[in-house]
Enzyme design. Structure first.
Site, PDB file in Angstrom:
ATOM      1  N   THR A  21      11.769  67.721  71.614  1.00  0.00           N
ATOM      2  CA  THR A  21      12.110  68.886  70.775  1.00  0.00           C
ATOM      3  C   THR A  21      11.042  69.184  69.733  1.00  0.00           C
ATOM      4  O   THR A  21      10.764  70.343  69.435  1.00  0.00           O
ATOM      5  CB  THR A  21      13.462  68.628  70.047  1.00  0.00           C
ATOM      6  N   THR A  62      14.212  62.720  71.610  1.00  0.00           N
ATOM      7  CA  THR A  62      15.142  61.720  71.072  1.00  0.00           C
ATOM      8  C   THR A  62      16.091  61.155  72.136  1.00  0.00           C
ATOM      9  O   THR A  62      16.587  60.040  71.982  1.00  0.00           O
ATOM     10  CB  THR A  62      16.003  62.324  69.932  1.00  0.00           C
TER      11      THR A  62
END
Ligand code: ASP
Length: 354
Positions: A25, A101
């Protein structure tokens, strides 16, 4: 002298860090047609953080082409990361890996085993909001990670010579970390191990929690991983024929069994029989709790006593991420399942409390 006081006197910024951009991200942007976030190249990321130019440490960049969403991470890419680091090991004081993540805790765990006797920092970080967005958490995560990767004691030794995850003010041991939130900035924690450092206005290192490698010995890179592992989560109502089907796959070498509470499993004769047969065939079964904190204690209840008796290994307070990647690593190194079982009972990179 407490940890915090020692801290201020012992940190010196040094010169060179390698930033490895895998994707995630942090470097994503919105696809104009679908509206979904997709990985963009490092130049995009760089254009959003002019602050990087102010960092005292010299930062070189290695970019994955193409950058990936970490859902696509694999043992092959872990081996690629090991090669990137080991080929440049002498050249840099530390390494920062920008990573999505979702599987960051798996990568951190895998690298902790694959980089044997690591004497330099390898810090994984990322963000919950892309770095181009106004409220991004990516800038602080990145800049602080670079600082951790470059800190050394006055004698030249790295302050954090291990694989870590830095996220939202917490420096965590990589193989103790778990993603705990899909939308909070506080995305990671290590429920069974204290933080290595809390980063507020100052860095509060907890030195006694930081691993000390053998600085006189070389780092040994390993790239062979055997992923014939399965994660098997117990739940009330699981069916005999489905479980049997999975346990009898010939390639299966090991199972991470996510049991209840302190390591308990149902006592139905069919499940005990299936687990016993698998164990006798040489399949390694590691018992990990479904709870995020606490540890497995086989024999505490009658419902776990039999598991111990059939050779199931206690994963104690290991995370699922660490247990899975440790098995892949050991299976890549050894063919003898007894040897792997013995290694699973030991902590080899600080991944469990023995
Ligand atoms: N799906 C993204 C990834 O893991 C999520 C993130 O980066 O936080 O690559």
């Amino acid at each position: 002298m407490n940890d915090e006081t020692k801290n201020a006197q012992r940190i010196n910024p040094t010169d060179q860090v390698l930033l490895i951009y895998t994707g995630g991200t942090i470097g994503m942007g919105q696809n104009p047609i679908t509206g979904a976030l997709e990985p963009l190249d490092f130049n995009h990321l760089l254009s959003c953080i002019p602050e990087l130019g102010q960092v005292k440490t010299k930062v070189d960049v290695y970019q994955f082409t193409p950058p990936i969403d970490s859902s696509d991470m694999s043992p092959r890419l872990w081996a690629q990361l090991v090669n990137i680091i080991s080929e440049r090991y002498e050249q840099y004081d530390g390494f920062v890996i920008l990573h999505g993540t979702d599987t960051m805790a798996y990568t951190a765990s895998a690298l902790s085993f694959m980089l044997e006797n690591l004497t330099k920092p390898v810090i994984l970080t990322g963000s919950q909001l892309p770095i181009g967005q106004l409220r991004t958490d990516g800038k602080e995560n990145l800049v602080t990670s670079i600082e951790f990767a470059s800190l050394r004691h006055p004698d030249g030794r790295a302050v954090v010579p291990e694989v870590c995850i830095y996220f939202s003010g917490k420096l965590l041991r990589g193989n103790r970390s778990t993603k705990q939130s899909s939308d909070g900035f506080n995305a990671f924690d290590s429920f069974n191990y204290p933080h290595l450092c809390d980063a507020g206005i100052n860095f509060n290192f907890h030195y006694h929690n930081i691993h000390t490698p053998d600085f006189g010995r070389a780092m040994v890179p390993h790239t062979a991983m055997d992923p014939n592992v399965m994660v098997f989560s117990l739940f009330p109502g699981m069916q005999d024929n489905i479980v049997r089907h999975v346990l009898e796959v010939p390639q299966l070498r090991s199972i991470v069994m996510r049991s209840y509470g302190s390591g308990n499993a149902p006592q139905f004769p069919w499940i005990i029989k299936l687990l016993r047969e698998a164990s006798e065939r040489g399949v390694i079964i590691v018992n990990i709790s479904q709870c995020v904190s606490g540890y497995v204690e086989m024999g505490r209840y009658d419902t776990s006593y039999q598991l111990k008796d059939m050779g199931i290994v206690s994963g104690r307070d290991c995370t699922v991420e660490a247990a899975v990647t440790k098995l892949m690593y050991l299976q890549g190194r050894y063919t003898d399942s007894r040897r792997i079982r013995t290694c699973m009972e030991d902590s080899i990179a600080g991944e469990m409390t023995v």
